[in-house]
Design an enzyme around this catalytic site. Structure first.
Site, short mmCIF file in Angstrom:
data_model
loop_
_atom_site.label_atom_id
_atom_site.label_comp_id
_atom_site.label_asym_id
_atom_site.label_seq_id
_atom_site.Cartn_x
_atom_site.Cartn_y
_atom_site.Cartn_z
N ASN A 42 0.79 -1.13 -0.13
CA ASN A 42 -0.14 -0.11 0.13
C ASN A 42 1.06 1.18 0.12
O ASN A 42 1.78 1.22 0.27
CB ASN A 42 -0.99 0.00 1.28
CG ASN A 42 -1.83 1.20 1.03
OD1 ASN A 42 -2.53 1.40 0.24
ND2 ASN A 42 -2.11 1.93 2.46
N HIS A 51 0.71 5.34 1.44
CA HIS A 51 -0.04 6.28 2.44
C HIS A 51 0.51 7.37 2.23
O HIS A 51 1.86 7.53 2.26
CB HIS A 51 0.08 5.80 3.76
CG HIS A 51 -0.91 6.43 4.69
ND1 HIS A 51 -2.11 6.30 4.69
CD2 HIS A 51 -0.32 7.35 5.50
CE1 HIS A 51 -2.64 7.02 5.50
NE2 HIS A 51 -1.68 7.69 6.37
N SER A 81 4.57 7.04 2.06
CA SER A 81 5.28 5.72 2.52
C SER A 81 4.73 4.68 1.80
O SER A 81 3.39 4.51 1.56
CB SER A 81 5.13 5.44 3.95
OG SER A 81 5.53 6.88 4.68
N ASP A 140 -2.69 1.08 8.01
CA ASP A 140 -1.39 2.00 7.71
C ASP A 140 -0.12 1.52 8.92
O ASP A 140 0.76 2.37 9.10
CB ASP A 140 -1.73 3.58 7.85
CG ASP A 140 -2.96 3.72 6.99
OD1 ASP A 140 -2.98 3.17 5.79
OD2 ASP A 140 -3.76 4.64 7.28
#
Length: 212
Positions: free
Chosen positions: A107, A109, A136, A145
């Site tokens: 992912n 973020h 990030s 997260d």
């Protein structure tokens, strides 16, 4: 050639960065499908223009997150991906989903994690008086997260900035570092071991890799 599946909910600009690099042979893998929970997501059109398979799985068709994620896992597994990439997929994933793909799900973020987990990160950075902000790339774990950081990029925050200008600055960096992390994974350089991100058989620090 690693098989990459991308999950989106919206515009898909990070997806586009990956599609562009894949077309140039620089991603280290092939985007085999794009799945969205929103039929109107423009990222689906980006995928179609690149000749990539698309699927829509609306959340409203399912009574709860568990049943949705079960259907999503079945859809994903039909494409046999090596790597799952979240690119603006605006759903909180169930623990069972995360465990199924842990170590092969990334992912990005829009903050310098662990700062500003969750939403409205650009405004929160401005409100805090931060002079730098960023993004990030991290492995996805059950903590929202909170998975181990692979790579970060920093941008300045100026006194006259609003959330939109900061977001634009961050997006430029997202489009650079997210495909890079994907390429590291596809090339066999990046892995998650014992809850930590490893690059080239070395554990990365909490803030991730410092840059090539």
């Amino acid at each position: 050639m690693k098989r990459i599946l991308v999950l989106i909910s919206g515009n898909g600009s990070n997806l586009q960065a990956m599609l562009d690099q894949a077309a140039d042979g620089r991603l280290g893998g092939e985007v085999v499908a794009v799945i969205s929970n929103k039929a109107e997501a423009y990222g689906l059109e980006r995928a179609r223009m690149a000749g990539v398979a698309t699927e829509v799985l609306p959340g409203r068709d399912y009574p709860d997150r568990e049943s949705y994620d079960t259907a999503l896992m079945q859809l994903i597994d039909g494409y046999q991906p090596d790597l799952l990439v979240l690119a603006g997929f605006m759903r909180i994933l169930t623990p069972g989903f995360v465990r199924r793909y842990e170590g092969r799900m990334l992912n990005i973020h829009p903050s310098l994690l662990p700062k500003y987990q969750g939403l409205n990160t650009h405004q929160r950075a401005i409100d805090a008086g931060d002079d730098e902000h960023g993004c990030s790339v991290h492995f996805v774990t059950e903590e929202l997260d909170g998975g181990p950081v692979i790579l970060q990029a920093r941008v300045p925050v100026f006194a006259e900035d609003d959330a939109t200008t900061v977001a634009e600055r961050v997006h430029v960096q997202e489009h650079a570092i997210y495909p890079l992390a994907v390429r590291w994974f596809c090339d066999g350089r990046l892995a998650m071991k014992d809850g930590q991100a490893w690059l080239d058989n070395q554990p990365l620090p909490p803030e991730g890799h410092a840059g090539e």
